[in-house]
Design an enzyme around this catalytic site. Structure first.
Site, PDB file in Angstrom:
ATOM      1  N   HIS A 104       0.837  -1.212   0.000  1.00 39.18           N
ATOM      2  CA  HIS A 104       0.000   0.000   0.000  1.00 39.18           C
ATOM      3  C   HIS A 104       0.867   1.255   0.000  1.00 39.18           C
ATOM      4  O   HIS A 104       1.953   1.274   0.544  1.00 39.18           O
ATOM      5  CB  HIS A 104      -0.970   0.021   1.188  1.00 39.18           C
ATOM      6  CG  HIS A 104      -0.299  -0.193   2.513  1.00 39.18           C
ATOM      7  ND1 HIS A 104       0.044  -1.442   2.969  1.00 39.18           N
ATOM      8  CD2 HIS A 104       0.098   0.681   3.473  1.00 39.18           C
ATOM      9  CE1 HIS A 104       0.618  -1.329   4.157  1.00 39.18           C
ATOM     10  NE2 HIS A 104       0.672  -0.048   4.483  1.00 39.18           N
ATOM     11  N   HIS A 106       0.849   5.224   1.122  1.00 42.20           N
ATOM     12  CA  HIS A 106       0.180   6.231   1.959  1.00 42.20           C
ATOM     13  C   HIS A 106       0.248   7.598   1.275  1.00 42.20           C
ATOM     14  O   HIS A 106       1.337   8.032   0.887  1.00 42.20           O
ATOM     15  CB  HIS A 106       0.908   6.404   3.296  1.00 42.20           C
ATOM     16  CG  HIS A 106       0.849   5.242   4.220  1.00 42.20           C
ATOM     17  ND1 HIS A 106      -0.055   5.160   5.253  1.00 42.20           N
ATOM     18  CD2 HIS A 106       1.601   4.123   4.307  1.00 42.20           C
ATOM     19  CE1 HIS A 106       0.150   4.043   5.937  1.00 42.20           C
ATOM     20  NE2 HIS A 106       1.152   3.394   5.388  1.00 42.20           N
TER      21      HIS A 106
HETATM   22  P1  AMP Z   1       1.643   0.340   7.425  1.00 50.03           P
HETATM   23  O1  AMP Z   1       1.920   0.492   8.899  1.00 50.03           O
HETATM   24  O2  AMP Z   1       2.484   1.162   6.515  1.00 50.03           O
HETATM   25  O3  AMP Z   1       1.621  -1.138   7.044  1.00 50.03           O
HETATM   26  O4  AMP Z   1       0.176   0.906   7.226  1.00 50.03           O
HETATM   27  C1  AMP Z   1      -0.965   0.189   7.524  1.00 50.03           C
HETATM   28  C2  AMP Z   1      -2.074   1.186   7.695  1.00 50.03           C
HETATM   29  O5  AMP Z   1      -3.307   0.505   7.584  1.00 50.03           O
HETATM   30  C3  AMP Z   1      -2.068   1.887   9.050  1.00 50.03           C
HETATM   31  O6  AMP Z   1      -1.849   3.282   8.849  1.00 50.03           O
HETATM   32  C4  AMP Z   1      -3.459   1.602   9.604  1.00 50.03           C
HETATM   33  O7  AMP Z   1      -4.048   2.728  10.222  1.00 50.03           O
HETATM   34  C5  AMP Z   1      -4.235   1.198   8.367  1.00 50.03           C
HETATM   35  N1  AMP Z   1      -5.350   0.304   8.613  1.00 50.03           N
HETATM   36  C6  AMP Z   1      -5.339  -0.844   9.313  1.00 50.03           C
HETATM   37  N2  AMP Z   1      -6.573  -1.399   9.301  1.00 50.03           N
HETATM   38  C7  AMP Z   1      -7.373  -0.575   8.572  1.00 50.03           C
HETATM   39  C8  AMP Z   1      -8.751  -0.596   8.184  1.00 50.03           C
HETATM   40  N3  AMP Z   1      -9.571  -1.571   8.560  1.00 50.03           N
HETATM   41  N4  AMP Z   1      -9.205   0.415   7.434  1.00 50.03           N
HETATM   42  C9  AMP Z   1      -8.393   1.416   7.052  1.00 50.03           C
HETATM   43  N5  AMP Z   1      -7.096   1.483   7.373  1.00 50.03           N
HETATM   44  C10 AMP Z   1      -6.585   0.513   8.122  1.00 50.03           C
END
Ligand code: AMP
Ligand code: ZN
Length: 145
Positions: A104, A106
């Protein structure tokens, strides 16, 4: 990737609609939605629909389809909320801050002093000679295929 990895993946569940999300964009290849944490207002994630865990596993063809949406969605956030700037980042591996192992990107809009996101490079410019930089570049270059 094992089937278990994919079936336990929270982002695969979001794509399938099994977990709710605040959707921003969807087409046959990509899905974009608000990050639950809203590090800053409008913080958005863009993901490929295929489960590939990180940049080391992301196929270039999938990346091309994914990345072409980054400027489009960045401009949409800009028009909607008028941030001063934006950080675009991607964490790969737990060490690097990855917590969801479905690739993903950001998009984090920046609003100046009123936002709490911080990000800093710590330069080591003087620790390397030009010759060392050339050797490092050559070591990477010879692995590109
Ligand atoms: P990373 O730490 O770069 O892997 O980012 C993962 C992101 O996913 C974090 O910023 C979380 O806030 C986000 N996240 C986790 N679960 C959900 C969800 N159900 N809906 C939207 N965002 C999510
Ligand atoms: Zn997944």
């Amino acid at each position: 990737m094992t089937m278990a990895e994919e079936s336990n993946c929270i982002f695969c569940k979001i794509i399938k609609g099994e977990i709710p999300s605040a959707k921003v964009y969807e087409d046959e290849d990509v899905f974009a939605f608000l990050d639950l944490s809203q590090v800053t207002m409008g913080h958005t994630l863009i993901i490929p629909k295929v489960h590939q865990k990180d940049i080391f596993h992301l196929e270039p063809e999938i990346a091309a389809k994914l990345f072409k949406h980054v400027p489009v969605i960045a401009r949409a956030i800009q028009e909607a909320f008028h941030p001063v700037g934006m950080n675009i980042l991607n964490n790969n591996s737990e060490l690097a801050g990855q917590s969801v192992f479905h690739y993903h990107i950001h998009l984090i809009p920046r609003y100046g002093n009123t936002d709490t996101f911080s990000f800093s490079f710590q330069p080591h410019t003087d620790d390397y000679s030009n010759e060392q930089r050339s050797k490092i570049a050559a070591a990477i270059a010879e692995k590109i295929r």
